[in-house]
Design a protein around this motif. Structure first.
Motif, PDB file in Angstrom:
ATOM      1  N   ARG A   1       0.805  -1.223   0.000  1.00 19.39           N
ATOM      2  CA  ARG A   1       0.000   0.000   0.000  1.00 19.39           C
ATOM      3  C   ARG A   1       0.834   1.267   0.000  1.00 19.39           C
ATOM      4  O   ARG A   1       0.347   2.338  -0.363  1.00 19.39           O
ATOM      5  CB  ARG A   1      -0.962  -0.022   1.196  1.00 19.39           C
ATOM      6  CG  ARG A   1      -2.029  -1.095   1.039  1.00 19.39           C
ATOM      7  CD  ARG A   1      -2.894  -1.257   2.261  1.00 19.39           C
ATOM      8  NE  ARG A   1      -3.763  -2.420   2.106  1.00 19.39           N
ATOM      9  CZ  ARG A   1      -4.499  -2.928   3.082  1.00 19.39           C
ATOM     10  NH1 ARG A   1      -4.472  -2.396   4.284  1.00 19.39           N
ATOM     11  NH2 ARG A   1      -5.254  -3.997   2.860  1.00 19.39           N
ATOM     12  N   SER A   2       2.077   1.165   0.407  1.00 19.47           N
ATOM     13  CA  SER A   2       2.935   2.354   0.370  1.00 19.47           C
ATOM     14  C   SER A   2       3.147   2.843  -1.059  1.00 19.47           C
ATOM     15  O   SER A   2       3.466   4.015  -1.284  1.00 19.47           O
ATOM     16  CB  SER A   2       4.283   2.061   1.039  1.00 19.47           C
ATOM     17  OG  SER A   2       4.981   1.038   0.338  1.00 19.47           O
ATOM     18  N   ASP A   3       2.956   1.948  -2.045  1.00 22.29           N
ATOM     19  CA  ASP A   3       3.089   2.343  -3.453  1.00 22.29           C
ATOM     20  C   ASP A   3       1.979   3.296  -3.885  1.00 22.29           C
ATOM     21  O   ASP A   3       2.060   3.894  -4.961  1.00 22.29           O
ATOM     22  CB  ASP A   3       3.059   1.102  -4.357  1.00 22.29           C
ATOM     23  CG  ASP A   3       4.317   0.260  -4.237  1.00 22.29           C
ATOM     24  OD1 ASP A   3       5.317   0.772  -3.700  1.00 22.29           O
ATOM     25  OD2 ASP A   3       4.294  -0.911  -4.663  1.00 22.29           O
ATOM     26  N   LEU A   4       0.938   3.424  -3.062  1.00 18.16           N
ATOM     27  CA  LEU A   4      -0.198   4.276  -3.420  1.00 18.16           C
ATOM     28  C   LEU A   4      -0.014   5.732  -3.001  1.00 18.16           C
ATOM     29  O   LEU A   4      -0.829   6.581  -3.352  1.00 18.16           O
ATOM     30  CB  LEU A   4      -1.486   3.741  -2.777  1.00 18.16           C
ATOM     31  CG  LEU A   4      -2.025   2.404  -3.300  1.00 18.16           C
ATOM     32  CD1 LEU A   4      -3.156   1.920  -2.419  1.00 18.16           C
ATOM     33  CD2 LEU A   4      -2.499   2.554  -4.745  1.00 18.16           C
ATOM     34  N   GLU A   5       1.039   6.004  -2.251  1.00 24.27           N
ATOM     35  CA  GLU A   5       1.191   7.360  -1.697  1.00 24.27           C
ATOM     36  C   GLU A   5       1.160   8.427  -2.783  1.00 24.27           C
ATOM     37  O   GLU A   5       0.503   9.464  -2.635  1.00 24.27           O
ATOM     38  CB  GLU A   5       2.489   7.450  -0.887  1.00 24.27           C
ATOM     39  CG  GLU A   5       2.647   8.789  -0.189  1.00 24.27           C
ATOM     40  CD  GLU A   5       3.801   8.799   0.793  1.00 24.27           C
ATOM     41  OE1 GLU A   5       4.031   9.832   1.429  1.00 24.27           O
ATOM     42  OE2 GLU A   5       4.474   7.750   0.924  1.00 24.27           O
ATOM     43  N   GLY A   6       1.848   8.185  -3.890  1.00 23.71           N
ATOM     44  CA  GLY A   6       1.886   9.172  -4.962  1.00 23.71           C
ATOM     45  C   GLY A   6       0.585   9.291  -5.720  1.00 23.71           C
ATOM     46  O   GLY A   6       0.399  10.240  -6.499  1.00 23.71           O
ATOM     47  N   LEU A   7      -0.342   8.361  -5.491  1.00 21.95           N
ATOM     48  CA  LEU A   7      -1.622   8.400  -6.202  1.00 21.95           C
ATOM     49  C   LEU A   7      -2.641   9.296  -5.497  1.00 21.95           C
ATOM     50  O   LEU A   7      -3.667   9.640  -6.075  1.00 21.95           O
ATOM     51  CB  LEU A   7      -2.183   6.978  -6.326  1.00 21.95           C
ATOM     52  CG  LEU A   7      -3.349   6.749  -7.291  1.00 21.95           C
ATOM     53  CD1 LEU A   7      -2.980   7.175  -8.710  1.00 21.95           C
ATOM     54  CD2 LEU A   7      -3.771   5.287  -7.285  1.00 21.95           C
TER      55      LEU A   7
ATOM     56  N   HIS B   1      -3.739  12.866  -3.655  1.00 23.34           N
ATOM     57  CA  HIS B   1      -3.469  14.306  -3.585  1.00 23.34           C
ATOM     58  C   HIS B   1      -2.948  14.645  -2.191  1.00 23.34           C
ATOM     59  O   HIS B   1      -3.293  13.977  -1.208  1.00 23.34           O
ATOM     60  CB  HIS B   1      -4.754  15.081  -3.876  1.00 23.34           C
ATOM     61  CG  HIS B   1      -4.557  16.544  -4.087  1.00 23.34           C
ATOM     62  ND1 HIS B   1      -4.428  17.440  -3.036  1.00 23.34           N
ATOM     63  CD2 HIS B   1      -4.479  17.287  -5.223  1.00 23.34           C
ATOM     64  CE1 HIS B   1      -4.279  18.650  -3.527  1.00 23.34           C
ATOM     65  NE2 HIS B   1      -4.295  18.587  -4.846  1.00 23.34           N
ATOM     66  N   SER B   2      -2.107  15.666  -2.088  1.00 26.55           N
ATOM     67  CA  SER B   2      -1.535  16.027  -0.788  1.00 26.55           C
ATOM     68  C   SER B   2      -2.618  16.385   0.228  1.00 26.55           C
ATOM     69  O   SER B   2      -2.433  16.209   1.436  1.00 26.55           O
ATOM     70  CB  SER B   2      -0.564  17.199  -0.946  1.00 26.55           C
ATOM     71  OG  SER B   2      -1.223  18.316  -1.534  1.00 26.55           O
ATOM     72  N   ASN B   3      -3.775  16.863  -0.248  1.00 29.89           N
ATOM     73  CA  ASN B   3      -4.884  17.219   0.647  1.00 29.89           C
ATOM     74  C   ASN B   3      -6.072  16.265   0.497  1.00 29.89           C
ATOM     75  O   ASN B   3      -7.213  16.636   0.771  1.00 29.89           O
ATOM     76  CB  ASN B   3      -5.343  18.655   0.377  1.00 29.89           C
ATOM     77  CG  ASN B   3      -4.256  19.666   0.671  1.00 29.89           C
ATOM     78  OD1 ASN B   3      -3.567  19.557   1.689  1.00 29.89           O
ATOM     79  ND2 ASN B   3      -4.083  20.646  -0.215  1.00 29.89           N
ATOM     80  N   ALA B   4      -5.792  15.059   0.062  1.00 27.92           N
ATOM     81  CA  ALA B   4      -6.869  14.085  -0.150  1.00 27.92           C
ATOM     82  C   ALA B   4      -7.563  13.737   1.167  1.00 27.92           C
ATOM     83  O   ALA B   4      -7.007  13.924   2.262  1.00 27.92           O
ATOM     84  CB  ALA B   4      -6.292  12.823  -0.793  1.00 27.92           C
TER      85      ALA B   4
ATOM     86  N   GLY C   1      -5.084  14.280   4.148  1.00 26.81           N
ATOM     87  CA  GLY C   1      -3.672  14.290   3.764  1.00 26.81           C
ATOM     88  C   GLY C   1      -3.157  12.896   3.475  1.00 26.81           C
ATOM     89  O   GLY C   1      -3.536  11.933   4.125  1.00 26.81           O
ATOM     90  N   ARG C   2      -2.290  12.799   2.459  1.00 26.05           N
ATOM     91  CA  ARG C   2      -1.814  11.484   2.023  1.00 26.05           C
ATOM     92  C   ARG C   2      -1.049  10.752   3.122  1.00 26.05           C
ATOM     93  O   ARG C   2      -1.133   9.526   3.223  1.00 26.05           O
ATOM     94  CB  ARG C   2      -0.963  11.605   0.759  1.00 26.05           C
ATOM     95  CG  ARG C   2       0.311  12.380   0.893  1.00 26.05           C
ATOM     96  CD  ARG C   2       1.230  12.094  -0.311  1.00 26.05           C
ATOM     97  NE  ARG C   2       0.704  12.636  -1.529  1.00 26.05           N
ATOM     98  CZ  ARG C   2       1.162  13.742  -2.104  1.00 26.05           C
ATOM     99  NH1 ARG C   2       2.134  14.428  -1.529  1.00 26.05           N
ATOM    100  NH2 ARG C   2       0.669  14.167  -3.238  1.00 26.05           N
TER     101      ARG C   2
END
Length: 281
Positions: free
Chosen positions: A56-62, A64-67, A113-114
């Motif tokens: 799941r750490s691979d999803l961090e870039g998916l 938004h910073s304010n998601a 936040g992500r």
């Protein structure tokens, strides 16, 4: 389409597509508000759920910073899964507004936040395996800059050891996406979970994917004959005092790697996971 139906009210098929059955609209497994967005939806879902089940750490870039991410859950009675269903793990972080006794928690359980979302994914939610063949997908809104996708299907909680039983859950996941320069990021993620429906228990995970072959250097050669397998089982049994069938289970879990099987035995033994009947008298 509606104009054609108004001109030809009895029309049931158009360009090979069934419009209605006995005057009722037909249902579709997947519905797309924008037909030329099939590739976008398929690529997004394949990447998301593959990473969610693998790392799941691979999803961090998916994200938004304010998601924002939130979870709701509900227990359904009268299903095959109802007897053994337990959603306590999810209830502890669920944001069920109509059941909230303390409204302050409804703000706490809206994760912003992500970084906070990744922490929830990696520390509060168990590992899962999704069945993509169970998915029903709706692209309910799409413009050049955003999209809303709703996915319904089945996932399985991965057991922490061979002594635990995999548990099926039904889910609905709603994504709001921001699209920019042919790339999309998640701005809002809403996950709803429930103990699986009876038909989901019967029909899910019927198609299995072949696991990817990983070529690695074997420091300890694997047994090549039935006698070598039996000798390895006997060795583990003698070292652990396990009955032969339990020693075999440990070895099968570890691809007949004796060192890994001993480590697995130690971990399970510390956790008191073995029944008394699994040991030799």
């Amino acid at each position: 389409m509606s104009k054609i139906k108004s001109l030809c009210p009895t029309l049931e098929m158009l360009d090979g597509e069934l419009l209605s059955i006995d005057k009722f609209p037909t249902t579709k497994k997947n519905s797309f508000a924008c037909r030329n967005s099939t590739d976008l939806v398929n690529q997004f879902l394949e990447y998301f759920f593959t990473a969610y089940d693998r790392d799941r750490s691979d999803l961090e870039g998916l994200y938004h910073s304010n998601a924002m991410f939130s979870l709701t859950c509900v227990y359904l009675s009268g299903q095959i899964s109802s007897g053994a269903a337990s959603l306590k793990l999810y209830s502890n972080i669920a944001r069920n507004l109509n059941k909230a006794a303390d409204f302050a928690k409804t703000f706490e359980r809206l994760f912003r936040g992500r970084e906070n979302i990744m922490e929830v994914f990696t520390t509060k939610l168990p590992a899962t395996q999704h069945d993509p063949y169970s998915f029903t997908t709706d692209l309910i809104y799409k413009t050049d800059t955003c999209a809303v996708i709703v996915v319904t299907g089945v996932c399985s909680e991965c057991p922490k050891s061979m002594l635990e039983r995999a548990r099926l859950l039904g889910f609905t996941r709603s994504f709001s996406l921001e699209i920019k320069d042919a790339q999309c990021v998640i701005t809002n993620d809403l996950l709803h979970l429930y103990n699986s429906l009876s038909y989901q228990e019967k029909n899910s995970f019927q198609v299995t994917k072949e696991p990817a072959k990983v070529v690695e250097k074997e420091l300890i050669p694997k047994p090549q004959s039935e006698s070598e397998y039996n000798e390895l089982v006997s060795t583990l049994s003698q070292l652990t005092n396990l009955k032969m069938e339990w020693a075999k289970k440990c070895l099968e879990e570890c691809a007949f790697d004796l060192k890994k099987a001993l480590q697995l035995f130690a971990d399970l033994y510390k956790g008191d996971k073995f029944p008394v009947t699994s040991f030799l008298d």
